[in-house]
Design a protein around this motif. Structure first.
Motif, PDB file in Angstrom:
ATOM      1  N   VAL A 280      -0.572   7.803 -16.716  1.00 40.56           N
ATOM      2  CA  VAL A 280       0.686   8.530 -16.527  1.00 40.56           C
ATOM      3  C   VAL A 280       1.307   8.100 -15.201  1.00 40.56           C
ATOM      4  O   VAL A 280       0.662   8.180 -14.151  1.00 40.56           O
ATOM      5  CB  VAL A 280       0.439  10.054 -16.525  1.00 40.56           C
ATOM      6  CG1 VAL A 280       1.745  10.807 -16.254  1.00 40.56           C
ATOM      7  CG2 VAL A 280      -0.184  10.501 -17.846  1.00 40.56           C
ATOM      8  N   HIS A 281       2.549   7.634 -15.267  1.00 41.15           N
ATOM      9  CA  HIS A 281       3.286   7.210 -14.071  1.00 41.15           C
ATOM     10  C   HIS A 281       4.575   8.003 -13.998  1.00 41.15           C
ATOM     11  O   HIS A 281       5.432   7.860 -14.864  1.00 41.15           O
ATOM     12  CB  HIS A 281       3.552   5.698 -14.160  1.00 41.15           C
ATOM     13  CG  HIS A 281       4.231   5.147 -12.959  1.00 41.15           C
ATOM     14  ND1 HIS A 281       5.053   4.052 -13.010  1.00 41.15           N
ATOM     15  CD2 HIS A 281       4.209   5.536 -11.656  1.00 41.15           C
ATOM     16  CE1 HIS A 281       5.502   3.789 -11.790  1.00 41.15           C
ATOM     17  NE2 HIS A 281       5.012   4.671 -10.961  1.00 41.15           N
ATOM     18  N   VAL A 282       4.694   8.862 -12.974  1.00 42.32           N
ATOM     19  CA  VAL A 282       5.862   9.742 -12.858  1.00 42.32           C
ATOM     20  C   VAL A 282       6.424   9.673 -11.441  1.00 42.32           C
ATOM     21  O   VAL A 282       5.661   9.608 -10.468  1.00 42.32           O
ATOM     22  CB  VAL A 282       5.459  11.204 -13.206  1.00 42.32           C
ATOM     23  CG1 VAL A 282       6.580  12.177 -12.860  1.00 42.32           C
ATOM     24  CG2 VAL A 282       5.098  11.325 -14.682  1.00 42.32           C
ATOM     25  N   HIS A 283       7.734   9.682 -11.341  1.00 40.40           N
ATOM     26  CA  HIS A 283       8.405   9.838 -10.049  1.00 40.40           C
ATOM     27  C   HIS A 283       9.167  11.157 -10.058  1.00 40.40           C
ATOM     28  O   HIS A 283       9.699  11.572 -11.091  1.00 40.40           O
ATOM     29  CB  HIS A 283       9.360   8.677  -9.786  1.00 40.40           C
ATOM     30  CG  HIS A 283       8.653   7.423  -9.387  1.00 40.40           C
ATOM     31  ND1 HIS A 283       9.273   6.381  -8.764  1.00 40.40           N
ATOM     32  CD2 HIS A 283       7.345   7.054  -9.514  1.00 40.40           C
ATOM     33  CE1 HIS A 283       8.394   5.420  -8.516  1.00 40.40           C
ATOM     34  NE2 HIS A 283       7.215   5.792  -8.975  1.00 40.40           N
ATOM     35  N   LEU A 284       9.192  11.814  -8.890  1.00 40.39           N
ATOM     36  CA  LEU A 284       9.834  13.126  -8.770  1.00 40.39           C
ATOM     37  C   LEU A 284      10.940  13.119  -7.733  1.00 40.39           C
ATOM     38  O   LEU A 284      10.804  12.482  -6.678  1.00 40.39           O
ATOM     39  CB  LEU A 284       8.802  14.181  -8.320  1.00 40.39           C
ATOM     40  CG  LEU A 284       7.643  14.508  -9.248  1.00 40.39           C
ATOM     41  CD1 LEU A 284       6.743  15.534  -8.575  1.00 40.39           C
ATOM     42  CD2 LEU A 284       8.142  15.022 -10.582  1.00 40.39           C
TER      43      LEU A 284
ATOM     44  N   GLY B  74       9.540  10.636  -4.648  1.00 44.80           N
ATOM     45  CA  GLY B  74       8.502   9.619  -4.594  1.00 44.80           C
ATOM     46  C   GLY B  74       7.630   9.613  -5.829  1.00 44.80           C
ATOM     47  O   GLY B  74       7.920  10.270  -6.834  1.00 44.80           O
ATOM     48  N   HIS B  75       6.563   8.868  -5.709  1.00 45.93           N
ATOM     49  CA  HIS B  75       5.581   8.640  -6.776  1.00 45.93           C
ATOM     50  C   HIS B  75       4.619   9.842  -6.811  1.00 45.93           C
ATOM     51  O   HIS B  75       4.050  10.218  -5.783  1.00 45.93           O
ATOM     52  CB  HIS B  75       4.864   7.331  -6.414  1.00 45.93           C
ATOM     53  CG  HIS B  75       3.709   6.971  -7.241  1.00 45.93           C
ATOM     54  ND1 HIS B  75       3.780   6.055  -8.269  1.00 45.93           N
ATOM     55  CD2 HIS B  75       2.415   7.370  -7.180  1.00 45.93           C
ATOM     56  CE1 HIS B  75       2.583   5.912  -8.803  1.00 45.93           C
ATOM     57  NE2 HIS B  75       1.743   6.681  -8.162  1.00 45.93           N
ATOM     58  N   LEU B  76       4.472  10.428  -7.994  1.00 45.83           N
ATOM     59  CA  LEU B  76       3.621  11.621  -8.144  1.00 45.83           C
ATOM     60  C   LEU B  76       2.147  11.279  -7.972  1.00 45.83           C
ATOM     61  O   LEU B  76       1.617  10.406  -8.658  1.00 45.83           O
ATOM     62  CB  LEU B  76       3.847  12.228  -9.539  1.00 45.83           C
ATOM     63  CG  LEU B  76       2.903  13.363  -9.961  1.00 45.83           C
ATOM     64  CD1 LEU B  76       3.050  14.584  -9.058  1.00 45.83           C
ATOM     65  CD2 LEU B  76       3.156  13.729 -11.419  1.00 45.83           C
TER      66      LEU B  76
ATOM     67  N   ALA C 277       0.850  -1.193   0.000  1.00 43.82           N
ATOM     68  CA  ALA C 277       0.000   0.000   0.000  1.00 43.82           C
ATOM     69  C   ALA C 277       0.884   1.242   0.000  1.00 43.82           C
ATOM     70  O   ALA C 277       2.001   1.215   0.518  1.00 43.82           O
ATOM     71  CB  ALA C 277      -0.893   0.006   1.232  1.00 43.82           C
ATOM     72  N   TYR C 278       0.354   2.310  -0.610  1.00 35.43           N
ATOM     73  CA  TYR C 278       1.086   3.572  -0.652  1.00 35.43           C
ATOM     74  C   TYR C 278       0.895   4.348   0.648  1.00 35.43           C
ATOM     75  O   TYR C 278      -0.201   4.405   1.190  1.00 35.43           O
ATOM     76  CB  TYR C 278       0.601   4.440  -1.815  1.00 35.43           C
ATOM     77  CG  TYR C 278       1.190   4.051  -3.141  1.00 35.43           C
ATOM     78  CD1 TYR C 278       2.447   4.501  -3.528  1.00 35.43           C
ATOM     79  CD2 TYR C 278       0.490   3.227  -4.012  1.00 35.43           C
ATOM     80  CE1 TYR C 278       2.990   4.141  -4.751  1.00 35.43           C
ATOM     81  CE2 TYR C 278       1.023   2.860  -5.239  1.00 35.43           C
ATOM     82  CZ  TYR C 278       2.282   3.328  -5.598  1.00 35.43           C
ATOM     83  OH  TYR C 278       2.820   2.969  -6.790  1.00 35.43           O
ATOM     84  N   ARG C 279       1.993   4.939   1.108  1.00 35.63           N
ATOM     85  CA  ARG C 279       1.939   5.891   2.202  1.00 35.63           C
ATOM     86  C   ARG C 279       2.054   7.272   1.558  1.00 35.63           C
ATOM     87  O   ARG C 279       2.857   7.465   0.646  1.00 35.63           O
ATOM     88  CB  ARG C 279       3.128   5.663   3.135  1.00 35.63           C
ATOM     89  CG  ARG C 279       3.020   6.326   4.483  1.00 35.63           C
ATOM     90  CD  ARG C 279       4.163   5.847   5.374  1.00 35.63           C
ATOM     91  NE  ARG C 279       5.385   6.597   5.130  1.00 35.63           N
ATOM     92  CZ  ARG C 279       5.614   7.836   5.570  1.00 35.63           C
ATOM     93  NH1 ARG C 279       4.702   8.475   6.279  1.00 35.63           N
ATOM     94  NH2 ARG C 279       6.752   8.439   5.313  1.00 35.63           N
TER      95      ARG C 279
END
Ligand code: ZN
Length: 144
Positions: free
Chosen positions: A90-94, A106-108, A62-64
């Motif tokens: 759309v899958h982006v990490h910043l 982390g995950h946008l 699970a995402y925190r």
């Protein structure tokens, strides 16, 4: 030797300015749906007013949520567009730097508000990769 790979050519590069005050993920997602961009590499830089990131807890599957309420620089934004439930996803990490240069990442998620942002979408030729639920990770991953 890796077996899960696909070779594609770049169809075109779309330069996109995300405006001050806009929600970064929402703008990118809506743009890809409207323009029917189903397969792309995403690269972006800029600055944010605030950010909502995710950290995937592998044990809990699970995402925190990580909320960053202060302004940051986008030192790197990378991701992709593929299909999830037949729609562009759309899958982006910043990577984000604070005023001291400390980097968080982390995950946008939605709720990330742009101060200024320059984005390049490298649209690819051929059949888009498709995401499906993966039992092992609990994530929607590419299927080969
Ligand atoms: Zn992610």
């Amino acid at each position: 030797m890796a077996k899960n790979y696909k070779i594609q050519k770049i169809k075109k590069i779309i330069w996109l300015k995300v405006s001050h005050g806009e929600d970064l993920l929402l703008v990118l997602s809506q743009f890809c749906v409207k323009k029917n961009i189903r397969f792309a590499f995403v690269s972006l830089v800029g600055a944010l007013q605030k950010a909502s990131l995710g950290y995937y807890q592998q044990g809990q599957k699970a995402y925190r949520k990580i909320l960053i309420k202060e302004p940051t620089e986008i030192t790197a934004g990378l991701g992709n567009v593929s299909l999830k439930e037949k729609k562009p996803f759309v899958h982006v990490h910043l990577n984000l730097a604070d005023q001291k240069g400390n980097v968080l990442g982390g995950h946008l998620n939605e709720g990330t508000i742009v101060f200024a942002c320059e984005c390049a979408l490298f649209e690819l030729t051929g059949d888009p990769l498709k995401r499906e639920f993966d039992e092992t990770t609990g994530l929607a991953l590419w299927q080969f």
